[in-house]
Write a protein that holds these residues in place. Sequence first.
Motif, short mmCIF file in Angstrom:
data_model
loop_
_atom_site.label_atom_id
_atom_site.label_comp_id
_atom_site.label_asym_id
_atom_site.label_seq_id
_atom_site.Cartn_x
_atom_site.Cartn_y
_atom_site.Cartn_z
N PHE A 195 0.84 -1.21 0.00
CA PHE A 195 0.00 0.00 0.00
C PHE A 195 0.87 1.26 0.00
CE2 PHE A 195 -2.40 -3.44 2.05
CZ PHE A 195 -3.35 -3.60 1.06
N GLN A 196 2.03 1.18 0.69
CA GLN A 196 2.92 2.35 0.69
C GLN A 196 3.34 2.66 -0.75
OE1 GLN A 196 5.68 0.67 3.47
NE2 GLN A 196 4.95 1.93 5.17
N GLY A 223 2.11 9.35 0.38
CA GLY A 223 1.58 10.69 0.69
C GLY A 223 0.07 10.70 0.85
N SER A 224 -0.60 9.59 0.55
CA SER A 224 -2.08 9.59 0.61
C SER A 224 -2.54 9.54 2.06
CB SER A 224 -2.63 8.39 -0.15
OG SER A 224 -2.23 7.21 0.50
N ASP A 225 -3.75 10.07 2.31
CA ASP A 225 -4.32 10.03 3.67
C ASP A 225 -4.45 8.59 4.13
OD1 ASP A 225 -4.45 12.71 3.70
OD2 ASP A 225 -6.62 12.87 3.47
N ILE A 226 -4.83 7.69 3.21
CA ILE A 226 -5.04 6.29 3.58
C ILE A 226 -3.78 5.72 4.21
CG2 ILE A 226 -5.41 3.95 2.64
CD1 ILE A 226 -7.35 5.08 0.65
N VAL A 227 -2.64 5.90 3.54
CA VAL A 227 -1.40 5.31 4.05
C VAL A 227 -0.87 6.08 5.25
CG1 VAL A 227 1.01 4.81 3.45
CG2 VAL A 227 -0.82 4.26 1.83
N ARG A 228 -1.02 7.38 5.24
CA ARG A 228 -0.44 8.18 6.34
C ARG A 228 -1.23 8.02 7.64
NH1 ARG A 228 -0.83 13.43 5.63
NH2 ARG A 228 0.83 14.03 7.04
N LYS A 229 -2.59 7.94 7.50
CA LYS A 229 -3.37 8.02 8.74
C LYS A 229 -4.34 6.88 8.99
CE LYS A 229 -4.30 12.72 7.53
NZ LYS A 229 -5.32 13.70 7.47
N GLU A 255 -7.98 -0.88 0.69
CA GLU A 255 -8.60 -0.72 -0.64
C GLU A 255 -8.25 -1.94 -1.48
OE1 GLU A 255 -7.07 0.86 -3.97
OE2 GLU A 255 -5.49 -0.50 -3.33
N GLY A 256 -8.91 -2.08 -2.64
CA GLY A 256 -8.78 -3.32 -3.40
C GLY A 256 -7.84 -3.32 -4.58
N ARG A 268 -10.39 0.99 7.25
CA ARG A 268 -9.74 2.31 7.30
C ARG A 268 -10.07 2.95 8.64
NH1 ARG A 268 -11.06 4.93 1.27
NH2 ARG A 268 -10.40 3.09 0.12
N ASN A 269 -9.05 3.52 9.26
CA ASN A 269 -9.25 4.15 10.56
C ASN A 269 -9.76 5.58 10.37
OD1 ASN A 269 -9.30 4.46 13.28
ND2 ASN A 269 -7.12 4.90 13.47
N GLU A 270 -11.01 5.68 9.86
CA GLU A 270 -11.61 7.00 9.65
C GLU A 270 -12.56 7.28 10.80
OE1 GLU A 270 -12.28 8.20 5.36
OE2 GLU A 270 -12.81 6.08 5.32
N ARG A 271 -12.97 8.55 10.91
CA ARG A 271 -13.94 8.89 11.96
C ARG A 271 -15.30 8.37 11.54
NH1 ARG A 271 -16.32 13.56 12.86
NH2 ARG A 271 -15.11 14.56 11.25
N PRO A 272 -15.87 7.41 12.29
CA PRO A 272 -17.14 6.82 11.84
C PRO A 272 -18.29 7.83 11.83
CG PRO A 272 -16.13 5.52 13.58
CD PRO A 272 -15.41 6.81 13.55
N GLN A 273 -19.13 7.73 10.85
CA GLN A 273 -20.38 8.49 10.78
C GLN A 273 -21.29 7.77 9.80
OE1 GLN A 273 -18.21 12.04 8.90
NE2 GLN A 273 -20.18 12.14 7.88
N ALA A 274 -22.52 8.27 9.60
CA ALA A 274 -23.44 7.56 8.70
C ALA A 274 -22.78 7.39 7.33
CB ALA A 274 -24.72 8.36 8.56
#
Length: 430
Positions: free
Chosen positions: A49-50, A56-62, A93-94, A124-130
Motif C-alpha cells: 500500500f505504501q 503521501g495519501s491520507d489512507i497510508v499516512r493516517k 482498498e482493493g 480504514r481508521n476513519e472517523r465513523p459516521q453515517a
Amino acid sequence: MITKIKGTRDFFDKEADKIREVEEIFINLFKSYSYKEIKTPTFEKTSLFQRGVGDGSDIVRKEMFSVISSANLIKYKEGNYDLEKNSMTLKPEGTAPVVRAFIENKLYALVKPIKVFYIDKYFRNERPQAGRYREFSQLGVEIFGSEDPYCDAEIIMILTKFLDTLKIKEYNVLINSIGCSKCRESYNKKLYDFLSQKKDNLCNDCNDRMNRNILRVIDCKNSNCKKTIEGYPKIIDNLCEDCNIHFTRFKSYLDKLNIDYKVDHSIVRGLDYYTKTAFEITTDLLGAQSAIAGGGRYDGLIKSLDGPDEPGVGFGAGFDRVVIAAEKSGFFNDEKQRNNIFFAYSSENEKLRCLEIINKLNQNNIVSELDLMNRSFKSALKYADKENYKYICLVGENELKNETITLRNLDSSTQSSLTLDELIVKLGDK
Ligand code: HAM
C-alpha cells in the motif's frame, strides 16, 4: 459485556438478506459482461500500500490498520523483531492487492483484456459516521491490458446499469482527467505557483498537501479554501496530446451510451496511482458521505509494482452506501416470502411419526421443518402463521391412529385430512 469495535457493524436476517441480494445482482451483471471474480487475502504486506496507494495519501499516512502476531509482539517487546520490515496491513482498498495478484500469478499472460470484479471487506481508521465505517465493503472492478478509453466508459455504463437495477435514480456521474506523469509535472508547477500566493489563506492540511500531493488541494472540503483557490488553473486545460485525445474519446463514448455526466475539475481522487480518467458517482441520498463509487485509470501502477507495463482502469463502489441508497429508493420489498411447511405434534410418538413423514418428503424434494420447541397445537399454529409458513401439518393421537396428517393452509385457513401419499402429491405441486 464485550461490545463491537467502533465503526464496525453486525448484520442479521433482513439486513443480511439485503447485502446478499445486492451482491448477487452485482455478480450476475458483471459476469454477464465477461468479468471474472478475483479474491485476494484480507491482509497484505504494508509496503504494497505504501508503494501502490502512495506514501503521501491520507489512507497510508493516517488510516491503515496494521497487524502483528502475538508471538512477534513478544519478540518486538524484547527488541528482536523489525516491525517496519515485517509489517502487515488489513487492506484499506482493493486495487493494489488485485494488481499484486495480477503480477504474482502472471495473469498478464492471459488473453487481453483481463476483466475482473471483487466484493470484499476493507479497513480504514476513519472517523465513523453515517455511511463511513472502519470496516466497510466495496464492490470493485478492474480492467487490465487495454488503453482504450472505451474501457473507462464501459465500467461506468455497467455501474450505472447496476444503480438503475437497484432503483437508485438520483445520482451524478462526475468525470475529470488528471493527466499522466508527463503533463502532471508541468501542471503541478503551474498550480504550485498559483497556490503559493494564497498559502496564508489555506488550511493547514492544504499547506501540507501543497508539498505532498498538490492536486488534493483542489478537493479540499473547507469552504474558505474553496473560495481561496477560485480561478485555479484547470488540469484539463493543461493535458498533453495523448491525454487530451483519451479524454475527448472517453466523453464521446459516454455521449453515445447516453450517460448523463458532468465534467468536475475537483475530482482528483485521494489515491496516488491515478492517471488520465478520474471519476466519482455521488448521490444526495447519503448526506455528507455522498460518494457512492470512485475510480479511474492507473496506467503506471502495474509497472511501479514491478509488473509489466500494462494499463489498468477500475472503480470501487461503497457497498454499504449502495445498500443505503437502494433502501431510500424503495428497492427492498418488505413483503416476506411465504416459506416452508411446519410440523407440529402432540407427544413423542407423534413426533416420531412426523420424522417418518419428513423423511418421505425429503426423498420427494419437499422441504419441511419440525417444531423445535415442543409447542402445543394452538401455539404452533400461532407461531407458523406469524413466521409466514405456508402450511402447518398437525400430527396428534387421531392422525397417528388413522395414519393421516391434518394439513392446514395458512394463507386460506382451510384444512384437510390426507394420507402420506396424498400429502406428497399436494405439497409436490404447491
Ligand atoms: P475510494 O474512493 O477510496 O477508491 O473508495 C471507493 C468507494 O468506497 C467510495 O466512493 C465509497 O463509496 C466507499 N468507501 C470508502 N471509504 C469508506 C468508508 N470508510 N466507509 C464506507 N464506504 C467507504 C478506492 O478504494 C479505489 N481502490 C477504487 C478503484 C478501483 N479505483 C480503481 N479501481
